[in-house]
Write a protein that holds these residues in place. Structure first.
Motif, PDB file in Angstrom:
ATOM      1  N   ARG A  65     -49.912  -5.348  36.389  1.00 12.05           N
ATOM      2  CA  ARG A  65     -51.123  -5.140  35.592  1.00 12.05           C
ATOM      3  C   ARG A  65     -50.911  -5.556  34.144  1.00 12.05           C
ATOM      4  O   ARG A  65     -51.731  -6.274  33.568  1.00 12.05           O
ATOM      5  CB  ARG A  65     -51.544  -3.676  35.661  1.00 12.05           C
ATOM      6  N   GLU A  66     -49.812  -5.113  33.557  1.00 16.41           N
ATOM      7  CA  GLU A  66     -49.555  -5.443  32.160  1.00 16.41           C
ATOM      8  C   GLU A  66     -49.291  -6.934  31.976  1.00 16.41           C
ATOM      9  O   GLU A  66     -49.696  -7.518  30.972  1.00 16.41           O
ATOM     10  CB  GLU A  66     -48.400  -4.614  31.612  1.00 16.41           C
ATOM     11  N   ALA A  67     -48.616  -7.559  32.935  1.00 19.06           N
ATOM     12  CA  ALA A  67     -48.379  -9.000  32.845  1.00 19.06           C
ATOM     13  C   ALA A  67     -49.698  -9.764  32.907  1.00 19.06           C
ATOM     14  O   ALA A  67     -49.882 -10.753  32.197  1.00 19.06           O
ATOM     15  CB  ALA A  67     -47.447  -9.459  33.963  1.00 19.06           C
ATOM     16  N   THR A  68     -50.625  -9.301  33.717  1.00 21.45           N
ATOM     17  CA  THR A  68     -51.941  -9.942  33.790  1.00 21.45           C
ATOM     18  C   THR A  68     -52.668  -9.814  32.460  1.00 21.45           C
ATOM     19  O   THR A  68     -53.253 -10.784  31.967  1.00 21.45           O
ATOM     20  CB  THR A  68     -52.787  -9.294  34.910  1.00 21.45           C
ATOM     21  N   ALA A  69     -52.604  -8.630  31.856  1.00 21.60           N
ATOM     22  CA  ALA A  69     -53.292  -8.400  30.577  1.00 21.60           C
ATOM     23  C   ALA A  69     -52.686  -9.245  29.460  1.00 21.60           C
ATOM     24  O   ALA A  69     -53.412  -9.852  28.666  1.00 21.60           O
ATOM     25  CB  ALA A  69     -53.244  -6.924  30.209  1.00 21.60           C
ATOM     26  N   VAL A  70     -51.356  -9.306  29.388  1.00 23.15           N
ATOM     27  CA  VAL A  70     -50.707 -10.075  28.326  1.00 23.15           C
ATOM     28  C   VAL A  70     -50.881 -11.575  28.559  1.00 23.15           C
ATOM     29  O   VAL A  70     -51.059 -12.340  27.613  1.00 23.15           O
ATOM     30  CB  VAL A  70     -49.214  -9.687  28.213  1.00 23.15           C
ATOM     31  N   ALA A  71     -50.850 -12.000  29.824  1.00 21.98           N
ATOM     32  CA  ALA A  71     -50.992 -13.419  30.141  1.00 21.98           C
ATOM     33  C   ALA A  71     -52.369 -13.949  29.753  1.00 21.98           C
ATOM     34  O   ALA A  71     -52.524 -15.150  29.499  1.00 21.98           O
ATOM     35  CB  ALA A  71     -50.720 -13.668  31.617  1.00 21.98           C
ATOM     36  N   ALA A  78     -42.688 -17.363  29.316  1.00 18.62           N
ATOM     37  CA  ALA A  78     -41.476 -16.845  28.682  1.00 18.62           C
ATOM     38  C   ALA A  78     -41.830 -15.792  27.636  1.00 18.62           C
ATOM     39  O   ALA A  78     -41.118 -14.795  27.485  1.00 18.62           O
ATOM     40  CB  ALA A  78     -40.684 -17.989  28.048  1.00 18.62           C
ATOM     41  N   ALA A  79     -42.922 -15.985  26.934  1.00 16.72           N
ATOM     42  CA  ALA A  79     -43.349 -15.011  25.923  1.00 16.72           C
ATOM     43  C   ALA A  79     -43.808 -13.718  26.580  1.00 16.72           C
ATOM     44  O   ALA A  79     -43.542 -12.626  26.070  1.00 16.72           O
ATOM     45  CB  ALA A  79     -44.465 -15.596  25.065  1.00 16.72           C
ATOM     46  N   VAL A  80     -44.495 -13.837  27.719  1.00 19.21           N
ATOM     47  CA  VAL A  80     -44.927 -12.638  28.453  1.00 19.21           C
ATOM     48  C   VAL A  80     -43.709 -11.854  28.913  1.00 19.21           C
ATOM     49  O   VAL A  80     -43.630 -10.637  28.746  1.00 19.21           O
ATOM     50  CB  VAL A  80     -45.825 -13.025  29.658  1.00 19.21           C
ATOM     51  N   TRP A  81     -42.735 -12.552  29.507  1.00 12.84           N
ATOM     52  CA  TRP A  81     -41.515 -11.904  29.983  1.00 12.84           C
ATOM     53  C   TRP A  81     -40.770 -11.247  28.819  1.00 12.84           C
ATOM     54  O   TRP A  81     -40.330 -10.107  28.915  1.00 12.84           O
ATOM     55  CB  TRP A  81     -40.620 -12.921  30.686  1.00 12.84           C
ATOM     56  N   ALA A  82     -40.621 -11.969  27.720  1.00 13.67           N
ATOM     57  CA  ALA A  82     -39.904 -11.438  26.563  1.00 13.67           C
ATOM     58  C   ALA A  82     -40.606 -10.205  25.999  1.00 13.67           C
ATOM     59  O   ALA A  82     -39.955  -9.231  25.621  1.00 13.67           O
ATOM     60  CB  ALA A  82     -39.763 -12.508  25.483  1.00 13.67           C
ATOM     61  N   ASP A  83     -41.921 -10.241  25.964  1.00 10.01           N
ATOM     62  CA  ASP A  83     -42.678  -9.125  25.413  1.00 10.01           C
ATOM     63  C   ASP A  83     -42.585  -7.886  26.294  1.00 10.01           C
ATOM     64  O   ASP A  83     -42.374  -6.778  25.807  1.00 10.01           O
ATOM     65  CB  ASP A  83     -44.138  -9.527  25.226  1.00 10.01           C
ATOM     66  N   LEU A  84     -42.719  -8.054  27.603  1.00  8.51           N
ATOM     67  CA  LEU A  84     -42.790  -6.899  28.498  1.00  8.51           C
ATOM     68  C   LEU A  84     -41.439  -6.414  29.008  1.00  8.51           C
ATOM     69  O   LEU A  84     -41.231  -5.208  29.170  1.00  8.51           O
ATOM     70  CB  LEU A  84     -43.703  -7.221  29.684  1.00  8.51           C
ATOM     71  N   VAL A  85     -40.526  -7.323  29.283  1.00  6.62           N
ATOM     72  CA  VAL A  85     -39.266  -6.918  29.916  1.00  6.62           C
ATOM     73  C   VAL A  85     -38.116  -6.863  28.915  1.00  6.62           C
ATOM     74  O   VAL A  85     -37.363  -5.900  28.884  1.00  6.62           O
ATOM     75  CB  VAL A  85     -38.915  -7.856  31.088  1.00  6.62           C
TER      76      VAL A  85
END
Length: 134
Positions: A65-71, A78-85
């Motif tokens: 869910r959060e990856a969908t919102a940030v994407a 890579a920015a989504v991964w860096a931000d969330l994980v």
């Protein structure tokens, strides 16, 4: 090698916190196009109770869910991964939690001593009330 495999190595035994963190990362990676269902199933099987398995499932769904919102805001995977994980972990001391005011918890939720037990060695409960003493 996937983002998940680079970030998290192999494991032999997981506690619930480690498992939920990994499940969250798998959910984020899946939204970025890297599927790792076998790892998620192995994490489910490593959990001893149904409560722990449900926590892992919730973490996986939250990651998706959060990856969908940030994407939606950022096009770079890579920015989504860096931000969330890989993002910075913030630890809050329970004593520093704000109470009252606009940004804090209501004062009604402040800790209270009403339910605290008496001192076991106390004999106050056997004494006369003050109004009966001369």
């Amino acid at each position: 090698m996937s983002r998940y495999e680079r970030e998290y190595g192999p494991w032999d035994d997981l506690d619930r916190d480690e498992a939920t963190e990994r499940a969250y990362a798998i959910g984020v990676a899946e939204k970025l196009g890297e599927y790792n269902r076998e790892e998620l199933e192995a994490i489910y099987e490593a959990m001893e109770t149904s409560y722990d398995r449900s926590m892992v499932e919730l973490a996986y769904r939250e990651g998706r869910r959060e990856a969908t919102a940030v994407a939606e805001e950022v096009d770079d995977g890579a920015a989504v991964w860096a931000d969330l994980v890989e993002g910075e972990t913030t630890v809050i001391d329970p004593g520093d939690a704000p109470t009252g005011g606009r940004d804090g918890l209501p004062e009604a939720l402040d800790p209270t001593d009403l339910l605290d037990r008496q001192n076991v060695d106390s004999t106050e409960a056997l004494d006369l009330p003050d109004f009966l003493k001369k």
